[in-house]
Design a protein around this motif. Structure first.
Motif, PDB file in Angstrom:
ATOM      1  N   LEU A 132      -4.203  -3.349  -6.808  1.00  0.00           N
ATOM      2  CA  LEU A 132      -3.141  -4.310  -7.079  1.00  0.00           C
ATOM      3  C   LEU A 132      -2.647  -4.980  -5.804  1.00  0.00           C
ATOM      4  N   ILE A 133      -2.604  -4.238  -4.712  1.00  0.00           N
ATOM      5  CA  ILE A 133      -2.248  -4.836  -3.418  1.00  0.00           C
ATOM      6  C   ILE A 133      -3.279  -5.883  -3.041  1.00  0.00           C
ATOM      7  N   ASP A 147      -3.477  -6.079   3.749  1.00  0.00           N
ATOM      8  CA  ASP A 147      -3.202  -4.783   3.143  1.00  0.00           C
ATOM      9  C   ASP A 147      -1.725  -4.783   2.746  1.00  0.00           C
ATOM     10  N   GLY A 148      -1.253  -3.647   2.275  1.00  0.00           N
ATOM     11  CA  GLY A 148       0.146  -3.544   1.899  1.00  0.00           C
ATOM     12  C   GLY A 148       0.422  -2.247   1.177  1.00  0.00           C
ATOM     13  N   VAL A 149       1.637  -2.148   0.641  1.00  0.00           N
ATOM     14  CA  VAL A 149       2.043  -0.929  -0.043  1.00  0.00           C
ATOM     15  C   VAL A 149       3.190  -1.259  -0.988  1.00  0.00           C
ATOM     16  N   ALA A 368       3.025   1.162  -9.600  1.00  0.00           N
ATOM     17  CA  ALA A 368       1.950   0.195  -9.814  1.00  0.00           C
ATOM     18  C   ALA A 368       1.363   0.294 -11.215  1.00  0.00           C
ATOM     19  N   CYS A 369       1.513   1.443 -11.849  1.00  0.00           N
ATOM     20  CA  CYS A 369       0.963   1.625 -13.201  1.00  0.00           C
ATOM     21  C   CYS A 369       1.523   0.595 -14.174  1.00  0.00           C
ATOM     22  N   LYS A 370       2.802   0.246 -14.005  1.00  0.00           N
ATOM     23  CA  LYS A 370       3.438  -0.705 -14.921  1.00  0.00           C
ATOM     24  C   LYS A 370       2.798  -2.087 -14.804  1.00  0.00           C
TER      25      LYS A 370
END
Length: 499
Positions: A132-133, A147-149, A368-370
């Motif tokens: 997703l990132i 990249d990211g978080v 992130a699941c949502k």
């Protein structure tokens, strides 16, 4: 084992209690569904002094021992007087109604309870967050090294962005590899430049990062409430002459009050020429990334060094769901600390994907699941279409308010906010009339609007994030506001009786 301990085990979620799990959650879901179906206003207007005794009377040491009794109590202390963001006349803050696929994700991630700090606590969840990132970075256009978080929200994303910018600036000043801790004499010289309409979290970040009290420099905005690039250039030049180091420029893509988007291409040109870290706070405006018609409004964001996005604002996700994206993933090392009991350095050398190496949090939900389920069930175009609807609504509402002689507007609608005030009163009473109108409206529970200050005066704000809201809904709220404000103006202007 004590009888209490034995009974307590029945409440643990495991393979032996799945039927209890189904039953208990079904009861909770049913209560929420019935409450939402019965909601006829965004709130009840209950003040703190009315609710505090109810909450204070709960004896947390004496359990009710029954699911239905606990749900009854929950209704009394919270659900009955909750603020409902899904209601069509909730028009206050940047709170969106949420999509059902995301609620499904919330239920699943809570039950599994993965922790996104290390691979051995999350497995595939780590890879899904990373995907997703990557997807978001692709939408922004940050390039293959991005990249990211995920984070808890825009404030945390902005804080981490400023941390990375601070460390990069510090490294340039001292030369060579990063130095820990940062040298006080260097920190005293660092400056952040943002606009007067930027988010308060920038000032908060500067304080938390140990910068000087005057480290955040604000530049004025133009008539459209966008950052003035001529003033930005002058501020950077002045800092250089004074021996200060601009560690970051923070541009905003969707200001909280006006929804304005700073001139990102021009800001990026200035930052590139000066070698300055450009951070774009797109916590609000990130919904444009999936807009079928308005993605061009974010042109220039792809040149940022870092970007904040809040999926829980314009992607219709439950709180919390946010992320920080960076153009150069290597800069995330400034948030990395290794612990032998969690993420030893050898794990990184072995290529084990531990997300804690990128985050300023340790234990972290699989939020992130949502978003994952939302994209897989609805698709990004559908999410973007919802955001387009509220932006279209705001444009029409702005036209109507601007044409209404009872009100004045501060600026044209940019995204989905409209800043306005009741103007059909003695100018000396205008501030108080608008404050009273907002408070009276909230106390009635009939609708909720926000308030702000513009050029020292009190204004009201409609934040339109519900695609179910109609122009007629907003018109009805405007009539209520005008009625409350007019009553105050008449009452305040009437001399008190003598004797």
């Amino acid at each position: 084992m004590s009888s209490i301990g034995s009974a307590a085990r029945a409440h643990l979620f495991h393979d032996g209690t799945v039927e209890r799990y189904r039953d208990v959650l079904a009861r909770g879901v049913d209560r929420v569904a019935r409450r939402v179906a019965a909601v006829d206003r965004p709130g009840t207007g209950a003040p703190p002094e009315a609710l505090a005794p109810l909450v204070g009377a709960v004896d947390l040491d004496r359990p009710l021992g029954d699911t239905d009794a606990a749900l009854d109590e929950l209704h009394d202390v919270w659900l009955r007087d909750a603020v409902w963001f899904h209601h069509r006349r909730y028009l206050a803050h940047l709170n969106c109604p949420v999509v059902i696929p995301a609620l499904l994700g919330e239920a699943v991630l809570s039950a599994v309870n993965s922790s996104l700090d290390t691979w051995d606590q999350s497995a595939g969840a780590t890879l899904m967050e990373r995907r997703l990132i990557d997807w978001t970075a692709e939408r922004i256009g940050l390039g293959g090294a991005a990249d990211g978080v995920f984070t808890s929200g825009g404030t945390q994303s902005n804080l981490q962005a400023m941390l990375l910018a601070r460390e990069e600036a510090h490294r340039r000043v001292v030369g060579g590899a990063p130095v820990r801790p940062a040298r006080p004499e260097v920190l005293a010289r660092l400056r952040i430049v943002t606009s007067a309409a930027g988010h308060f979290s920038v000032q908060k970040a500067a304080t938390l990062l140990g910068l000087a009290a005057d480290a955040v420099l604000t530049v004025p905005t133009d008539a459209s409430r966008r950052m003035r690039t001529d003033e930005l250039a002058r501020t950077i030049d002045r800092c250089r002459r004074d021996g200060q180091v601009v560690m970051a420029v923070v541009a905003t893509a969707g200001t909280t009050d006006f929804g304005t988007i700073d001139p990102l291409p021009e800001v990026a040109d200035i930052c590139t020429a000066a070698g300055i870290w450009l951070h774009v706070d797109a916590a609000y405006g990130c919904g444009l990334l999936v807009s079928p018609t308005r993605r061009h409004l974010l042109d220039g964001i792809e040149r940022a060094a870092s970007v904040t996005v809040d999926y829980h604002k314009s992607f219709f996700q439950p709180v919390s769901s946010s992320a920080l994206l960076v153009r150069d993933g290597r800069t995330l090392r400034h948030a990395t600390w290794h612990a032998d009991y969690l993420n030893p350095a050898r794990a990184a050398e072995q290529g084990i994907p531990n997300q804690v190496d990128k985050s300023i949090q340790t234990t972290r939900r699989f939020d992130a699941c949502k978003l994952w389920l939302t994209l897989r069930i609805m698709g990004p175009d559908a999410v973007g279409a919802l955001f387009d609807q509220v932006v279209d609504l705001a444009t029409e509402v702005w036209r109507r308010v601007d044409a209404d002689p009872r009100f004045e507007v501060a600026a044209p609608a940019q995204l989905s906010t409209v800043v306005f005030r009741y103007a059909n009163a003695d100018p000396n009473l205008a501030d108080e009339a608008n404050l009273h109108a907002r408070e009276a409206l909230a106390a009635s529970g009939a609708a909720l609007v926000a308030g702000t200050r513009v050029d020292g005066a009190h204004w009201l704000k409609l934040t339109l994030l519900n695609p179910e809201t109609t122009v007629d809904d907003v018109t009805a709220v405007l009539d209520l506001i005008a009625g409350h404000a007019a009553w105050y103006a008449r009452t305040a202007a009437t001399p008190a009786p003598v004797g």
